[in-house]
Motif scaffolding. Structure first.
Motif, PDB file in Angstrom:
ATOM      1  N   SER A 478      10.086  38.010   3.501  1.00 52.50           N
ATOM      2  CA  SER A 478      11.336  38.430   2.872  1.00 52.50           C
ATOM      3  C   SER A 478      12.063  37.241   2.241  1.00 52.50           C
ATOM      4  O   SER A 478      11.998  36.115   2.744  1.00 52.50           O
ATOM      5  N   SER A 479      12.770  37.526   1.151  1.00 51.37           N
ATOM      6  CA  SER A 479      13.595  36.488   0.540  1.00 51.37           C
ATOM      7  C   SER A 479      14.734  36.074   1.463  1.00 51.37           C
ATOM      8  O   SER A 479      15.350  35.018   1.274  1.00 51.37           O
ATOM      9  N   SER A 480      14.986  36.889   2.498  1.00 52.81           N
ATOM     10  CA  SER A 480      16.025  36.549   3.474  1.00 52.81           C
ATOM     11  C   SER A 480      15.662  35.332   4.307  1.00 52.81           C
ATOM     12  O   SER A 480      16.509  34.802   5.036  1.00 52.81           O
ATOM     13  N   ILE A 481      14.420  34.878   4.196  1.00 52.43           N
ATOM     14  CA  ILE A 481      14.026  33.688   4.932  1.00 52.43           C
ATOM     15  C   ILE A 481      14.893  32.490   4.549  1.00 52.43           C
ATOM     16  O   ILE A 481      15.048  31.543   5.322  1.00 52.43           O
ATOM     17  N   GLY A 482      15.487  32.560   3.380  1.00 50.04           N
ATOM     18  CA  GLY A 482      16.378  31.482   2.946  1.00 50.04           C
ATOM     19  C   GLY A 482      17.605  31.327   3.824  1.00 50.04           C
ATOM     20  O   GLY A 482      18.324  30.320   3.734  1.00 50.04           O
ATOM     21  N   GLN A 483      17.873  32.314   4.703  1.00 52.26           N
ATOM     22  CA  GLN A 483      19.008  32.236   5.611  1.00 52.26           C
ATOM     23  C   GLN A 483      18.746  31.270   6.771  1.00 52.26           C
ATOM     24  O   GLN A 483      19.687  30.801   7.425  1.00 52.26           O
ATOM     25  N   LEU A 484      17.479  30.959   7.026  1.00 51.00           N
ATOM     26  CA  LEU A 484      17.122  30.092   8.159  1.00 51.00           C
ATOM     27  C   LEU A 484      17.200  28.634   7.721  1.00 51.00           C
ATOM     28  O   LEU A 484      16.199  27.912   7.660  1.00 51.00           O
ATOM     29  N   THR A 485      18.394  28.195   7.430  1.00 51.57           N
ATOM     30  CA  THR A 485      18.577  26.909   6.753  1.00 51.57           C
ATOM     31  C   THR A 485      18.188  25.698   7.598  1.00 51.57           C
ATOM     32  O   THR A 485      18.015  24.597   7.058  1.00 51.57           O
ATOM     33  N   ILE A 505      12.501  29.958  -0.055  1.00 49.45           N
ATOM     34  CA  ILE A 505      11.958  29.099   0.992  1.00 49.45           C
ATOM     35  C   ILE A 505      12.349  27.639   0.770  1.00 49.45           C
ATOM     36  O   ILE A 505      12.361  26.836   1.702  1.00 49.45           O
ATOM     37  N   SER A 506      12.686  27.312  -0.458  1.00 49.35           N
ATOM     38  CA  SER A 506      13.099  25.937  -0.761  1.00 49.35           C
ATOM     39  C   SER A 506      14.480  25.617  -0.200  1.00 49.35           C
ATOM     40  O   SER A 506      14.897  24.450  -0.178  1.00 49.35           O
ATOM     41  N   ASN A 507      15.222  26.626   0.277  1.00 46.45           N
ATOM     42  CA  ASN A 507      16.530  26.390   0.890  1.00 46.45           C
ATOM     43  C   ASN A 507      16.408  25.786   2.287  1.00 46.45           C
ATOM     44  O   ASN A 507      17.399  25.321   2.845  1.00 46.45           O
ATOM     45  N   LEU A 508      15.210  25.828   2.847  1.00 48.64           N
ATOM     46  CA  LEU A 508      15.002  25.405   4.223  1.00 48.64           C
ATOM     47  C   LEU A 508      14.757  23.900   4.301  1.00 48.64           C
ATOM     48  O   LEU A 508      14.439  23.248   3.312  1.00 48.64           O
ATOM     49  N   ARG A 509      14.898  23.372   5.509  1.00 50.30           N
ATOM     50  CA  ARG A 509      14.643  21.944   5.745  1.00 50.30           C
ATOM     51  C   ARG A 509      13.221  21.725   6.242  1.00 50.30           C
ATOM     52  O   ARG A 509      12.968  20.943   7.152  1.00 50.30           O
ATOM     53  N   LEU A 510      12.293  22.413   5.659  1.00 49.33           N
ATOM     54  CA  LEU A 510      10.928  22.416   6.163  1.00 49.33           C
ATOM     55  C   LEU A 510      10.271  21.040   6.096  1.00 49.33           C
ATOM     56  O   LEU A 510      10.353  20.349   5.079  1.00 49.33           O
ATOM     57  N   PRO A 525       5.946  27.885  -4.557  1.00 52.46           N
ATOM     58  CA  PRO A 525       7.117  27.601  -5.403  1.00 52.46           C
ATOM     59  C   PRO A 525       7.274  26.105  -5.685  1.00 52.46           C
ATOM     60  O   PRO A 525       7.213  25.273  -4.768  1.00 52.46           O
ATOM     61  N   GLN A 526       7.490  25.790  -6.959  1.00 52.73           N
ATOM     62  CA  GLN A 526       7.669  24.404  -7.348  1.00 52.73           C
ATOM     63  C   GLN A 526       8.913  23.812  -6.701  1.00 52.73           C
ATOM     64  O   GLN A 526       8.948  22.618  -6.355  1.00 52.73           O
ATOM     65  N   SER A 527       9.922  24.649  -6.492  1.00 51.39           N
ATOM     66  CA  SER A 527      11.154  24.147  -5.872  1.00 51.39           C
ATOM     67  C   SER A 527      10.905  23.658  -4.451  1.00 51.39           C
ATOM     68  O   SER A 527      11.589  22.741  -3.974  1.00 51.39           O
ATOM     69  N   PRO A 534       8.225  11.688   2.527  1.00 51.86           N
ATOM     70  CA  PRO A 534       8.466  11.287   3.916  1.00 51.86           C
ATOM     71  C   PRO A 534       9.847  11.715   4.397  1.00 51.86           C
ATOM     72  O   PRO A 534      10.844  11.549   3.686  1.00 51.86           O
ATOM     73  N   GLY A 535       9.897  12.295   5.595  1.00 48.49           N
ATOM     74  CA  GLY A 535      11.161  12.749   6.143  1.00 48.49           C
ATOM     75  C   GLY A 535      11.619  14.070   5.599  1.00 48.49           C
ATOM     76  O   GLY A 535      12.634  14.608   6.056  1.00 48.49           O
ATOM     77  N   GLN A 536      10.889  14.593   4.620  1.00 48.12           N
ATOM     78  CA  GLN A 536      11.219  15.909   4.067  1.00 48.12           C
ATOM     79  C   GLN A 536      10.010  16.821   4.282  1.00 48.12           C
ATOM     80  O   GLN A 536       9.602  17.033   5.423  1.00 48.12           O
ATOM     81  N   LEU A 537       9.474  17.369   3.245  1.00 52.00           N
ATOM     82  CA  LEU A 537       8.278  18.191   3.346  1.00 52.00           C
ATOM     83  C   LEU A 537       7.060  17.284   3.430  1.00 52.00           C
ATOM     84  O   LEU A 537       6.757  16.546   2.490  1.00 52.00           O
TER      85      LEU A 537
END
Length: 577
Positions: A478-485, A505-510, A525-527, A534-537
């Motif tokens: 779901s696009s609601s996954i963006g809520q899991l920031t 999904i790019s809204n997350l701190r994955l 997604p390119q975003s 490093p320290g990010q994705l």
């Protein structure tokens, strides 16, 4: 974030004891891709209060652990304090006193001379020694604590009694307040060292480490009191090591509250017994249950065998029981499900079998329940939903079957739910959407079906780990996954998900994402790829194979898999990272 009453977090170091993890199971180092799950070293910050007995009965009380008072007796008594010397000398002294009294009485009665008693040199009061009568008094008190076994020569109980009466540098008398406490700790030592035939890893009684030094070729200091305690530690990559710390030996002439691993309150009453990773073997001594106010038994990562002692379940004040990392067998005794004072039970990594009783719902003060990596069978009781203060539940790596109870949604302050590596079936309950405090949800390696409930995406401000890989899940993400920031780890691989990966999904701190071996369409997604670094994705696995005809385009994947063959290869991103 709400917590249960009295719940403590953080690292505690008490007198060389074993506390010192991440609360009831807090986050360790960042999880690496492919890392083995081995996080059994849970610890509870159990504390003790100084109020009366009624207050001790309140499991929600705030309690503390003050420092014990240090005694400073000689490590080896002089000859006049030797018990056997005093045994024979006392008879001579008493005879002299009787003779002197007779002379005075005769002189007074015959009026030959008025004698001023103060003209005599003062006579020293005989030192209390274990005479035949006193030895009997000692043994009677010991027998009241442990039974008639103390009269059987060669038993650890007899050996502890002999040590107290004839060898202990403290030279306690039969009326000493700490006599039974010291005796019971001596029984624990002689029992778990097999009468010193199998010494602990460190801090054995004075002189014992010389034998250990010869066996290991290590330089073990032995001044009769201090020792290098080998503290059990875990590194960030889950490797075990030992850190030496100066501590007080067991059976030294110092007050027993100073012996490493024995934690007392401000009136020198034992409250916790904590010895991690000391190569202690044998069965768990039932005599531990004789400590009337003991609140914590923490004997993790040793070599204990046999069943869990029923006696421990009968302890009125026991709130923390940590026996993980041993070789315990049998089922969980039914009495433990009625131990209502218990707040933390950790028996991870043993060989415990049987079912999880429906009576688990009686443990209403429980905050941590850790039964993972055993041989448990049966289903998850719905009564788990009655444990309103439960913060951590770890049942992974067992043989549990059946569905996830919807009643688990009642655990409003639950922070970790780890049920992975079982044989659970059915759908993920929509009631899990009410787990607002959840930070880690791990359901991978089961046989779960259906979709991810939409409710799971909302009101989860603390969720950082979501692992559902290797199931039979279907549907779209779901696009609601963006809520899991705050989500940093997302493992959805080896399911039957379809559709595209939402750009939200790019809204997350994955940091780590596993999407491979599914039926997704379209590119990553390119975003999301723009966050790579490093320290990010850092890890992205997707179905970006085979080369030349990928199922998904991906510009930042570290591993590309071919969903038709399920073969995966590292990319240049993985080599550079």
């Amino acid at each position: 974030q709400s917590t249960a009453p009295g719940l403590e977090y953080g690292e505690i170091r008490n007198n060389g004891a074993g506390w010192g993890g991440h609360g009831y199971g807090g986050a360790g180092a960042a999880l690496q891709a492919g890392e083995q799950y081995n996080d059994e070293s849970l610890a509870v910050a159990v504390v003790v209060n100084e109020e009366d007995d009624d207050y001790y009965n309140d499991p929600n009380s705030n309690i503390f652990l003050p420092s014990a008072i240090e005694y400073d007796p000689d490590s080896k008594p002089p000859i006049h304090k030797n018990r056997r010397f005093r045994f024979y000398a006392s008879g001579l002294v008493l005879t002299a006193l009787v003779l002197m009294g007779t002379i005075i009485t005769v002189a007074v009665l015959h009026g030959t001379k008025k004698i001023d008693p103060y003209t005599f040199s003062p006579t020293a009061t005989p030192t209390i020694a274990p005479t035949n009568g006193q030895e009997g008094i000692f043994k009677e008190q010991f027998a009241a604590a442990v039974g008639s076994i103390v009269y059987q020569p060669g038993t650890p109980h007899d050996r502890a009694a002999e040590w107290i009466m004839f060898e202990d540098p403290m030279s306690l008398d039969p009326l000493a307040d700490n006599l039974i406490q010291r005796f019971l700790l001596a029984v624990f030592y002689f029992t778990t060292s097999q009468n010193e035939q199998q010494p602990w890893k460190s801090c054995n009684r004075p002189g014992s480490d010389r034998k250990l030094q010869q066996q290991t070729n290590n330089n073990v200091p032995d001044d009769g009191k201090t020792c290098d305690f080998q503290r059990f530690m875990r590194s960030s990559d889950d490797q075990v090591f030992y850190q030496p710390e100066l501590a007080i030996r067991w059976l030294s002439g110092v007050h027993e509250c100073k012996w490493v691993g024995a934690v007392c309150d401000d009136v020198d009453v034992l409250r916790a017994l904590e010895l991690w990773g000391q190569d202690i073997s044998g069965t768990l001594p039932v005599e531990i249950a004789s400590f009337p106010f003991l609140q914590s038994i923490s004997l993790a990562y040793n070599n204990f065998t046999g069943p869990m002692p029923v006696d421990y379940a009968m302890m009125r004040h026991l709130i923390n029981l940590e026996l993980h990392g041993n070789q315990l067998t049998g089922s969980i005794p039914s009495q433990f499900w009625k131990a209502q004072a218990l707040q933390n039970l950790n028996i991870i990594s043993n060989q415990i079998s049987g079912n999880i009783s429906t009576e688990v719902g009686l443990l209403t003060n429980l905050k941590g329940l850790h039964l993972a990596h055993n041989q448990l069978t049966g289903t998850l009781p719905t009564e788990l939903g009655k444990l309103e203060f439960l913060g951590y539940i770890r049942f992974y790596d067992n043989f549990l079957t059946g569905s996830l109870p919807t009643e688990l949604g009642n655990l409003r302050i639950l922070q970790e739910m780890w049920f992975f590596e079982n044989s659970l079936t059915g759908r993920i309950p929509t009631e899990f959407g009410t787990l607002d405090d959840i930070s880690s949800l791990k359901l991978q390696y089961n046989r779960l079906t259906g979709t991810i409930p939409e409710s799971l995406y909302f009101n989860k401000p603390y969720l950082t780990e979501l692992e559902m890989d290797s199931n039979l899940l279907i549907g779209t993400i779901s696009s609601s996954i963006g809520q899991l920031t705050r989500l940093s780890l997302l493992y959805l691989s080896r399911n039957r998900f379809t559709g595209t990966i939402p750009s939200e999904i790019s809204n997350l701190r994955l940091n780590y994402v596993w999407l491979h071996i599914n039926e997704f369409e379209g590119p990553i997604p390119q975003s999301m790829c723009d966050r790579y670094g490093p320290g990010q994705l850092e890890i992205v696995n997707a179905d970006c194979g085979p080369v030349g005809d990928p199922a998904q385009e991906c510009e930042c994947c570290t591993v590309c898999c071919d969903r038709s063959t399920e073969l995966c290869r590292k990319t240049s991103y993985a080599e550079d990272s």
